[in-house]
Design a protein around this motif. Structure first.
Motif, mmCIF file in Angstrom:
data_model
loop_
_atom_site.group_PDB
_atom_site.id
_atom_site.type_symbol
_atom_site.label_atom_id
_atom_site.label_comp_id
_atom_site.label_asym_id
_atom_site.label_seq_id
_atom_site.Cartn_x
_atom_site.Cartn_y
_atom_site.Cartn_z
ATOM 1 N N CYS A 179 40.001 -17.244 7.661
ATOM 2 C CA CYS A 179 41.065 -16.666 6.839
ATOM 3 C C CYS A 179 40.902 -17.074 5.377
ATOM 4 O O CYS A 179 41.134 -16.268 4.476
ATOM 5 C CB CYS A 179 42.439 -17.058 7.382
ATOM 6 N N VAL A 187 46.867 -7.034 9.415
ATOM 7 C CA VAL A 187 47.833 -7.688 10.299
ATOM 8 C C VAL A 187 48.473 -6.584 11.142
ATOM 9 O O VAL A 187 49.196 -5.736 10.616
ATOM 10 C CB VAL A 187 48.892 -8.452 9.484
ATOM 11 N N ALA A 201 47.746 -15.484 8.461
ATOM 12 C CA ALA A 201 47.761 -14.302 7.587
ATOM 13 C C ALA A 201 48.076 -14.708 6.151
ATOM 14 O O ALA A 201 47.421 -14.259 5.198
ATOM 15 C CB ALA A 201 48.786 -13.290 8.096
ATOM 16 N N ILE A 205 45.910 -14.433 2.509
ATOM 17 C CA ILE A 205 46.447 -13.781 1.300
ATOM 18 C C ILE A 205 46.477 -14.759 0.121
ATOM 19 O O ILE A 205 46.057 -14.425 -0.990
ATOM 20 C CB ILE A 205 47.834 -13.172 1.608
ATOM 21 N N GLY A 211 46.250 -7.926 1.905
ATOM 22 C CA GLY A 211 46.835 -7.776 3.232
ATOM 23 C C GLY A 211 47.189 -6.319 3.512
ATOM 24 O O GLY A 211 47.727 -5.619 2.648
ATOM 25 N N GLU A 213 49.156 -4.278 6.524
ATOM 26 C CA GLU A 213 49.927 -4.426 7.762
ATOM 27 C C GLU A 213 50.138 -3.074 8.426
ATOM 28 O O GLU A 213 50.442 -2.088 7.743
ATOM 29 C CB GLU A 213 51.287 -5.063 7.442
ATOM 30 N N MET A 225 52.219 -8.271 1.728
ATOM 31 C CA MET A 225 51.111 -7.325 1.973
ATOM 32 C C MET A 225 50.895 -6.404 0.775
ATOM 33 O O MET A 225 51.842 -6.012 0.111
ATOM 34 C CB MET A 225 51.452 -6.450 3.188
#
Ligand code: OAD
Length: 251
Positions: A179, A187, A201, A205, A211, A213, A225
């Motif tokens: 990550c 995600v 997650a 980021i 991100g 989602e 996100m």
């Protein structure tokens, strides 16, 4: 209509590492119930009675009955376009990593590799005494009810990370590393209620990844996100694939 802007598509195409972090929602279109929300398992069952070490100590028959029932649902389910898209992506490009909270085995069955199954696998059991792992189907242990170790004859337990238990440290270390080094994190289908996956997650980021989602609902991760797609992963992931690779090979 385009889903992703040019800049994001370029980031995805140039990424050295992309993480797909998935939860129960990705298997919902395969007919496997999620845990929370409408029809979720935790609406009808109490986690304290079924998914803790204490529950197993108090009533191993009940715990096995519940996992045998769930294993039957998973066995009869087929991977959907969400699982299949991720597996094809991993075959097509280097540096695509899958970290899943799911124990249903649909990601491995769709051909995904590499894969980190953070919460275990419902088709595996582990000896409560010698820790030997067994594959319930392949090792002929797929009958209902209590199961015993083929080495030391002690009671087997589902090879699942239960509430109140530690994660497998090596899987966790690998997940944090991946990550931290990723440029994109998808995600997908998780409510982000379990803190370790949610933190993974966020780690991606905070380390600079964008991100993306995919979830019919918003979650506590949504504000972090870059893109949130409100919908089903089996429908949205193939569209994203099409935009990234400019080809239709899924579905
Ligand atoms: P949850 O049941 O908490 O969340 C499922 C999420 O999937 C929800 O946010 C739904 O909105 C979303 N969803 C539903 N259908 C979807 C679809 N077709 N496409 C995309 N998203 C969809 O499941 P998890 O977040 O995975 O742990 O739960 C985490 C952990 O809690 C599980 O691994 C399990 C549970 O206790 C263990 O069993 C160890």
């Amino acid at each position: 209509m385009e889903l992703l802007p040019k800049g994001t598509l370029e980031t995805i195409r140039n990424a050295q590492k992309i993480i797909f972090l998935t939860g129960a929602g990705i298997s919902n279109e395969s007919g496997i119930p999620t845990f929370r929300g409408e029809g979720g398992l935790w609406k009808n069952f109490r986690a304290e009675d079924l998914a803790t070490p204490e529950a197993f100590q108090n009533n191993p028959e009940l715990v096995w009955e519940w996992y045998d029932w769930r294993r039957g649902i998973c066995k009869n389910a087929e991977p959907n376009l969400g699982h299949i898209t991720i597996a094809k992506w991993q075959k097509k490009s280097k540096g695509i990593f899958l970290i899943t909270q799911n124990v249903d085995g649909l990601h491995p069955r769709s051909g995904s590799e590499p894969i980190i199954e953070l919460h275990g696998n419902i088709f595996r059991a582990r000896c409560t005494n010698c820790s030997t792992k067994f594959h319930l189907e392949q090792d002929g242990l797929n009958h209902d009810g209590l199961k015993y170790c083929q080495n030391c004859e002690s009671l087997l337990r589902p090879d699942i990370v239960w509430f109140g238990e530690e994660y497998d440290q090596s899987l966790l270390t690998k997940s944090w590393e991946l990550c931290q080094l990723s440029q994109v994190v998808f995600v997908i289908g998780t409510s982000a209620n379990v803190s370790v996956p949610a933190q993974l997650a966020l780690t991606a980021i905070r380390s600079g990844a964008i991100g993306i989602e995919i979830n019919p609902e918003t979650t506590s991760l949504s504000p972090s996100m870059k893109h949130h797609f409100q919908g089903k992963s089996g429908e949205i992931l193939p569209k994203i694939w099409k935009e990234v690779f400019e080809e239709e090979s899924i579905g």
